[in-house]
Structures are given as C-alpha cells and as structure tokens.
Design an enzyme around this catalytic site. Sequence first.
Site, PDB file in Angstrom:
ATOM      1  N   SER A  95       0.814  -1.042   0.136  1.00  0.00           N
ATOM      2  CA  SER A  95       0.012   0.107  -0.046  1.00  0.00           C
ATOM      3  C   SER A  95       0.870   1.263   0.079  1.00  0.00           C
ATOM      4  O   SER A  95       0.307   2.337  -0.334  1.00  0.00           O
ATOM      5  CB  SER A  95      -0.994  -0.145   1.301  1.00  0.00           C
ATOM      6  OG  SER A  95      -0.263  -0.323   2.447  1.00  0.00           O
ATOM      7  N   ASP A  98      -3.713   6.292  11.648  1.00  0.00           N
ATOM      8  CA  ASP A  98      -2.795   5.807  10.945  1.00  0.00           C
ATOM      9  C   ASP A  98      -1.378   6.493  10.607  1.00  0.00           C
ATOM     10  O   ASP A  98      -1.346   7.519   9.901  1.00  0.00           O
ATOM     11  CB  ASP A  98      -3.470   5.663   9.586  1.00  0.00           C
ATOM     12  CG  ASP A  98      -2.614   4.722   8.510  1.00  0.00           C
ATOM     13  OD1 ASP A  98      -1.617   4.448   8.579  1.00  0.00           O
ATOM     14  OD2 ASP A  98      -3.327   4.657   7.396  1.00  0.00           O
ATOM     15  N   HIS A 109       0.507   5.325   6.480  1.00  0.00           N
ATOM     16  CA  HIS A 109       0.278   6.022   4.983  1.00  0.00           C
ATOM     17  C   HIS A 109       0.646   7.555   5.196  1.00  0.00           C
ATOM     18  O   HIS A 109       0.565   8.234   6.352  1.00  0.00           O
ATOM     19  CB  HIS A 109      -0.967   5.729   4.605  1.00  0.00           C
ATOM     20  CG  HIS A 109      -1.241   4.029   4.437  1.00  0.00           C
ATOM     21  ND1 HIS A 109      -1.712   3.293   5.578  1.00  0.00           N
ATOM     22  CD2 HIS A 109      -0.800   3.111   3.563  1.00  0.00           C
ATOM     23  CE1 HIS A 109      -1.829   2.025   5.221  1.00  0.00           C
ATOM     24  NE2 HIS A 109      -1.126   2.000   4.108  1.00  0.00           N
TER      25      HIS A 109
END
Length: 558
Positions: free
Chosen positions: A287, A533, A536
């Site tokens: 990702s 998070d 990312h």
Amino acid sequence: MHQIHKPLFKPSLHVCCCSYISSSFFLSLSSFQRSPTLFLLHRLPLSLSLSLSLSLMQIPRRKTPFSASPEAFTMKRRKNNNLPIFVVVFSVFLFGIFMYNEDVKSIAEFPFSSTPKAQELQELQETKQSSSDSVSKQSDSVSEIQNRVSLSATTRTQLEETQLENPVSEETQELVELKTIMEEKEEDLDKKIEVNEEDDTEEIELPPEDCDLFNGDWVFDPVTHPLYKEDECEFLTAQVTCMRNGRKDSLYQHWRWQPRDCNLPKFNARLLLEKLRNKRLMFVGDSLNRNQWESMICFAQSVIPPGRKSLVKNGSLSVFTIKDYNATVEFYWAPFLVESNSDDPLMHSIQNRIIMPKSIKKHGKNWKGVDYLVFNTYIWWMNTFNMKILRGSFDQGATEYDEIDRPLAYRKVLTTWAKWVDKNIDPNRTTVFFTSMSPLHIKSLDWDNPDGIKCAKETTPVLNRTTPLEVGTDRRLFVISSDITKAMKVPVYFLNITTLSEFRKDAHTSVHTIRQGKMLTPEQQADPETYADCIHWCLPGLPDTWNEFLYTRIISRS
C-alpha cells in the site's frame, strides 16, 4: 535681261538658324525624355527664340516698282539694306548664343534635374534607398505583425540621422513611429518568450551524476510546493485526502527536500509525459507503493484535458491511461513480491500472513514488457518478528508452514525477486527501481515529544538534527535490499527514501483517513491512540518527494 540678285546674308542666316535649331531640338528632346515637366519649364524661352528666328527667315520682300530700272533698284537696295540686315543678323546670332548658354546652364544646375552632381547624386541615392527600405519594412511590420523586423541601436541612429538630413513626409514619419512601437512590442514579446525558454531549460537542469540526492534537509517552501492541489486530482482515494477528511493545517504540503550538494530539477508534467510517451510505468508492491502511485497519477494528470485520461482496476492491476501519449501509470498489488495469502487486493487484512519465498512467476508474468518498474516490500513484514514459510503451495491446498527470522525470510524473498529480474528483464528496454523502507511513527518519544500520541497532531517535521532518527525502522532489511540490488546483473536504481522520510512525523494521514473502507467517525478521530494511521501519507505530501527522485532519474536516463 536683268537678273535680280538674292541677298548675300540669307545663306548665313539659314546656317546659323539651322545650327541653333538642331542643337536646341536635340537638347529639348533629351530633356523631354528625362523629364516632361522639365521640358515644359525650360523650353519656353527657346520656343520664343525659335519663333523669332523663323519669323526672320520668312521676311517678305517689298514689291519693286516697274518704273525703276533694274540697276537703280539693285544699287538702292544694297545701299539701304546692308546695314540694317547686318544688325538684325548679328542681334539674332547673339540672342541665339545667349539662349543656348542659358539653356545648357539651366540643364546642369537646375535642382530637380535628373542628372545631379556626383556627390549630390550619391547622397540622394543613399537617402532614397534608406527611406525606401524603411517605408517598405515599416509597411510590412504594420500589415504582418508576426513578421518580426528588428533594428539595432546603430541602425536606428542612422535612420534618425538620415531623416534629419532628408526630411520625409508626415505619412512616412507616422510609419516610422508606428514601426518603432511595433518593434518595441515585438521585443517585449521576444523577451517573454526567451524568459519562458530559459525557465524550461532550468526546469530540466539535471543534478550531477555523483550527487547524493538523499542527503539533505527539509525546507519550508510554500511557493513551489505542493506540486498539485488535492481538490484538483480526482483520482485520489479517500485514504489519503487528509484536508477533505477534516485536517485543519496544511503545512505538511509545503515542505521541499533540498539535497545538500545539488538541486532537484523542478517538476515539469509535460516533460514527464513526453518521457512516458508510448511507455508503461508500473509500481509493484504494497500500500505504500500504491500511495506513491496515486501521487504519480496526480503529477501526470494535471496537464491532461478531461476525457483524455482514465483509470481501470482489474484485480491486482490498476491502470491509469493517458490517451494522447499512449502511456500508462500502473499499480500491481503484491505486498511481498512473491506469492502469499495476502495477495487479494480487496481482502488482504490477514493477521496470520504466510508467504512462498520461491514462488514469483504468478506475479512476474504481469511485469514483463513494462518500461519502468518500481518495486517495494516492507510494511507487511512488520507485524511479527518471525515470518511463516509455507510448505508446498496454495494451489495444492497446503496449510503447513515454518517460521523463520524476519531478515532471513526477507533475504530469501529478495533473492528470488533478483533472479527473476536478471532472467526476465531487458535492461536496454526496462529501467528497474527499488524503493527502500517507508518508516512508521508510532512512539512520540522517538522525537522527544512525551505529550504526543503517535503521529496525531504533529504539524512540522523533525528539524535541526544531525543524527538519524530512531523510529523503529528495521535497518537490517534496509541493508539486505541495498546489498542485493547492488549485486544484480540488471542495473537497479535504489531509491533511498528511508532516512529523509523518518523526519516527516507530520505527514501521515493520522485520523484523517478511512479504516476498512469506511471514514473514521468523530468518536474514532477523537481516539488517535487506537485509530491514528501513522503508516500511510497524506497527498499532496511526502510521496511526491519520492516521485521527484523517480522523475529525476527517468528524465536523465531516457
């Protein structure tokens, strides 16, 4: 019989008059050929003189009375007429000479004559030539603005001096002024074009080959960064659109990476597209590589008109197409590069992750024929200290596995990947990149913030630090990937993003993102310890810098 003697003066008169008439006639004819106006202006005195001469030639004789004898008549005529006739003839002769001289003089000195003196003739020709050329060029400049006609300073000075010495008409002067104005406008336009061309040259100026792009500092630069706007990139997913998801500060978008010994070239989307014309650029990995792929799409799509770009997702492969350039920017989901039980692009949130370190053909067949390949694998290795290695294959239904140390498993996987690249990639066609580890920011104590909660509410990078920042990056994997890529037969460009990214604690999506496909609720956003998070990155943001490195390499090697 008595003969009447003709007067002796008549032959002389005929000769004189005929000579004068002949010379005057040829002079008149020559003058008429050169200038009819000049002929009319100067022939009037000559015409009068000719009329007088002709009239004298036609003097009628008085009738002689028959009563007189011939001898008496003859003697009387000679006696009475010799003196007056001589006077008349002499007067006519003098008058003819005078008019002839005046006529020649007027021809030689008349100011509008077509046969001027040599010096005046040269000056007149130069003046006429200068004026003619100026008017001609000026007319062309007025009628065709796009035909750029430029005069140097010296030429302008000469033209002004010529105009002072040889005044021109008001119409010509207006043309000169109009031409000067048009030249100034054209010169201004040329300067703007030249500046733009210089800007383009600066935009593609490349750093020296031996410059370390990854050794530098973060510089706050709100003028040039971000390289695009979040709301202008329609292809960004909700996972990375932090401002749209409620983030209040945008400072994280304005930081530019500045290498210490050189400069990164300014990003030029059209130049990148030209380098990608008729080519495929593919990101392969997890990702974080998808994060970088979305950034690259925003880079490229900024200059593509609507309807000339498209995005299609089909299983593990997502393809962004740029129609006018016959180019694609693609992403292939393979978080471990080799086969694993996490290869489903939608259902891959599996805690018990199992890999097949020697199985890569299933994925590799999708990488063939690509012009630029960008690989990464890291974040999916970080949830456990040991990795599970499958005995057998998933196709045969095998479920048993062995656990080995993370670095050992990582080396096995990258060795398999390197062998595949060396065997299947033609370096004359394909350029290969490998991106190093993208760091996490889980503990605020790592950057001396005891009151922080993970990466939540961080608004600035870590600055003024001379030693590497320890944020939990597994440097053992970094060394393995660096060593293996250096030893490969196919050249691999190692994108060393790790250290510079470790300073960017401010750039994560934090609580302004989605989780399992859904936007975080206000209650979840209020609990960053659980939901932040810190893996990312927001876009625009840090992955744009990674792509600046990629962009630099692509334009310098193609």
